[in-house]
Design an enzyme around this catalytic site. Structure first.
Site, PDB file in Angstrom:
ATOM      1  N   LYS A 209       0.836  -1.215   0.000  1.00 42.04           N
ATOM      2  CA  LYS A 209       0.000   0.000   0.000  1.00 42.04           C
ATOM      3  C   LYS A 209       0.869   1.262   0.000  1.00 42.04           C
ATOM      4  O   LYS A 209       0.645   2.177  -0.781  1.00 42.04           O
ATOM      5  CB  LYS A 209      -0.912   0.039   1.244  1.00 42.04           C
ATOM      6  CG  LYS A 209      -1.842  -1.141   1.389  1.00 42.04           C
ATOM      7  CD  LYS A 209      -2.761  -0.976   2.595  1.00 42.04           C
ATOM      8  CE  LYS A 209      -2.064  -1.029   3.942  1.00 42.04           C
ATOM      9  NZ  LYS A 209      -1.456  -2.319   4.284  1.00 42.04           N
TER      10      LYS A 209
ATOM     11  N   ARG B  39      -9.469   1.383   9.390  1.00 43.50           N
ATOM     12  CA  ARG B  39      -9.317  -0.033   9.737  1.00 43.50           C
ATOM     13  C   ARG B  39     -10.483  -0.542  10.571  1.00 43.50           C
ATOM     14  O   ARG B  39     -10.521  -1.722  10.901  1.00 43.50           O
ATOM     15  CB  ARG B  39      -8.022  -0.230  10.523  1.00 43.50           C
ATOM     16  CG  ARG B  39      -6.765  -0.434   9.669  1.00 43.50           C
ATOM     17  CD  ARG B  39      -5.547  -0.306  10.556  1.00 43.50           C
ATOM     18  NE  ARG B  39      -4.418  -1.085  10.180  1.00 43.50           N
ATOM     19  CZ  ARG B  39      -3.295  -0.594   9.652  1.00 43.50           C
ATOM     20  NH1 ARG B  39      -3.200   0.686   9.371  1.00 43.50           N
ATOM     21  NH2 ARG B  39      -2.274  -1.387   9.411  1.00 43.50           N
TER      22      ARG B  39
ATOM     23  N   ARG C 202      11.526  -6.401   4.673  1.00 43.80           N
ATOM     24  CA  ARG C 202      11.408  -5.024   5.150  1.00 43.80           C
ATOM     25  C   ARG C 202      12.027  -4.878   6.536  1.00 43.80           C
ATOM     26  O   ARG C 202      12.628  -3.863   6.853  1.00 43.80           O
ATOM     27  CB  ARG C 202       9.933  -4.598   5.169  1.00 43.80           C
ATOM     28  CG  ARG C 202       9.751  -3.117   5.462  1.00 43.80           C
ATOM     29  CD  ARG C 202       8.339  -2.650   5.217  1.00 43.80           C
ATOM     30  NE  ARG C 202       7.395  -3.174   6.199  1.00 43.80           N
ATOM     31  CZ  ARG C 202       6.083  -2.995   6.143  1.00 43.80           C
ATOM     32  NH1 ARG C 202       5.549  -2.344   5.134  1.00 43.80           N
ATOM     33  NH2 ARG C 202       5.294  -3.504   7.067  1.00 43.80           N
TER      34      ARG C 202
ATOM     35  N   ARG D 246      11.649  -1.851  11.341  1.00 38.67           N
ATOM     36  CA  ARG D 246      10.411  -1.453  12.030  1.00 38.67           C
ATOM     37  C   ARG D 246      10.140  -2.369  13.212  1.00 38.67           C
ATOM     38  O   ARG D 246      10.270  -3.590  13.104  1.00 38.67           O
ATOM     39  CB  ARG D 246       9.234  -1.540  11.045  1.00 38.67           C
ATOM     40  CG  ARG D 246       8.846  -0.223  10.470  1.00 38.67           C
ATOM     41  CD  ARG D 246       7.777  -0.382   9.426  1.00 38.67           C
ATOM     42  NE  ARG D 246       6.501  -0.863   9.942  1.00 38.67           N
ATOM     43  CZ  ARG D 246       5.357  -0.783   9.267  1.00 38.67           C
ATOM     44  NH1 ARG D 246       5.345  -0.259   8.072  1.00 38.67           N
ATOM     45  NH2 ARG D 246       4.240  -1.243   9.790  1.00 38.67           N
TER      46      ARG D 246
ATOM     47  N   ARG E 117      -0.985  -8.883  13.318  1.00 39.19           N
ATOM     48  CA  ARG E 117      -1.443  -7.880  12.340  1.00 39.19           C
ATOM     49  C   ARG E 117      -2.253  -8.529  11.225  1.00 39.19           C
ATOM     50  O   ARG E 117      -3.268  -7.986  10.778  1.00 39.19           O
ATOM     51  CB  ARG E 117      -0.235  -7.127  11.752  1.00 39.19           C
ATOM     52  CG  ARG E 117       0.391  -6.168  12.756  1.00 39.19           C
ATOM     53  CD  ARG E 117       1.810  -5.785  12.376  1.00 39.19           C
ATOM     54  NE  ARG E 117       1.889  -4.973  11.192  1.00 39.19           N
ATOM     55  CZ  ARG E 117       2.971  -4.869  10.420  1.00 39.19           C
ATOM     56  NH1 ARG E 117       4.056  -5.549  10.729  1.00 39.19           N
ATOM     57  NH2 ARG E 117       2.963  -4.094   9.366  1.00 39.19           N
TER      58      ARG E 117
HETATM   59  P1  AMP Z   1       0.854   0.418   8.965  1.00 39.91           P
HETATM   60  O1  AMP Z   1       2.077   1.251   8.708  1.00 39.91           O
HETATM   61  O2  AMP Z   1      -0.362   0.893   8.230  1.00 39.91           O
HETATM   62  O3  AMP Z   1       1.112  -1.060   8.779  1.00 39.91           O
HETATM   63  O4  AMP Z   1       0.509   0.598  10.515  1.00 39.91           O
HETATM   64  C1  AMP Z   1       1.410   0.207  11.518  1.00 39.91           C
HETATM   65  C2  AMP Z   1       0.666   0.100  12.842  1.00 39.91           C
HETATM   66  O5  AMP Z   1       0.146   1.401  13.199  1.00 39.91           O
HETATM   67  C3  AMP Z   1      -0.547  -0.815  12.848  1.00 39.91           C
HETATM   68  O6  AMP Z   1      -0.200  -2.178  13.067  1.00 39.91           O
HETATM   69  C4  AMP Z   1      -1.353  -0.241  14.020  1.00 39.91           C
HETATM   70  O7  AMP Z   1      -0.774  -0.589  15.266  1.00 39.91           O
HETATM   71  C5  AMP Z   1      -1.126   1.261  13.828  1.00 39.91           C
HETATM   72  N1  AMP Z   1      -2.145   1.846  12.931  1.00 39.91           N
HETATM   73  C6  AMP Z   1      -1.918   2.415  11.712  1.00 39.91           C
HETATM   74  N2  AMP Z   1      -3.056   2.846  11.167  1.00 39.91           N
HETATM   75  C7  AMP Z   1      -4.047   2.524  12.043  1.00 39.91           C
HETATM   76  C8  AMP Z   1      -5.457   2.664  12.037  1.00 39.91           C
HETATM   77  N3  AMP Z   1      -6.107   3.231  10.993  1.00 39.91           N
HETATM   78  N4  AMP Z   1      -6.154   2.216  13.119  1.00 39.91           N
HETATM   79  C9  AMP Z   1      -5.529   1.666  14.169  1.00 39.91           C
HETATM   80  N5  AMP Z   1      -4.201   1.470  14.241  1.00 39.91           N
HETATM   81  C10 AMP Z   1      -3.455   1.893  13.181  1.00 39.91           C
END
Ligand code: AMP
Length: 193
Positions: free
Chosen positions: A13, A88, A127, A133, A144
């Protein structure tokens, strides 16, 4: 045009949102990036979020909705936005609709990037080696992915019902995925690579 890129962790994404931003001027709004920025700055919100994120769990709706709200000011994203990793939950999806409609805007496309689990874990481990990360561990990835399966089953029907959903094969090469996204969005390349 406002677009939601939907897909499991490691689906690409962020990569694709950045490409569409560079090529067409849509603003990438990644709640994950915003949270990681807070962590890097060492803010109170960042410290709280980091624990939750490192476990692979979801940060509270209030926090992420608040962050997105601060970016959706009427007139700021002229070309439109690409929501990456947001919404989400159904509460987030409803809040997003409300925030956009206050600016006479709406979501135009929800594109789901489809990638099978075995490829996802491979990408996440790569990654982890490249970016380090905190949530790219095998354990957090499992959480996740399980959470993704759960919330996608709740959130996607919301958009399918509205007729906005499209599916793109995220296992293709990066360029092929970009081309498929452009097809769905009816976009043509504006300059040569
Ligand atoms: P991402 O970079 O989108 O994979 O997000 C990394 C982490 O940030 C996720 O595993 C959640 O812990 C948190 N996070 C990111 N976006 C959201 C969201 N829209 N709602 C809740 N937690 C989020």
């Amino acid at each position: 045009m406002n677009i939601i890129l939907f897909g499991p962790p490691g689906a690409g994404k962020g990569t694709q949102a950045k490409r569409l931003e560079a090529e067409f001027g849509y603003k990438q709004l990644s709640t994950g990036d915003m949270l990681r920025e807070q962590i890097a700055k060492g803010t109170e919100l960042g410290l709280k979020a980091k624990e939750v994120m490192d476990r692979g769990e979801l940060v509270s709706d209030d926090i992420v909705i608040g962050m997105i709200r601060s970016y959706i000011e009427c007139g700021t994203c002229q070309k439109g936005a690409i929501f990456d990793g947001f919404p989400r939950t159904v509460a987030q999806a409803e809040a997003l609709d409300k925030m956009l409609s206050e600016c006479n805007l709406q979501i135009d496309y929800v594109i789901e990037l489809d990638v099978e689990d075995a490829s996802l874990i491979e990408r996440i481990m790569k990654r982890a080696a490249e970016e380090g990360r905190g949530d790219d561990t095998a354990e957090a990835f499992k959480t996740r992915l399980a959470l993704y399966r759960d919330y996608s089953a709740n959130v996607l029907p919301y958009y399918k019902y509205k007729g906005l959903h499209a599916l793109v094969d995220g296992a293709q090469s990066m360029d092929e995925v970009t081309a498929s996204l452009m097809d769905v969005l009816g976009l043509k390349k504006v300059r040569q690579a």
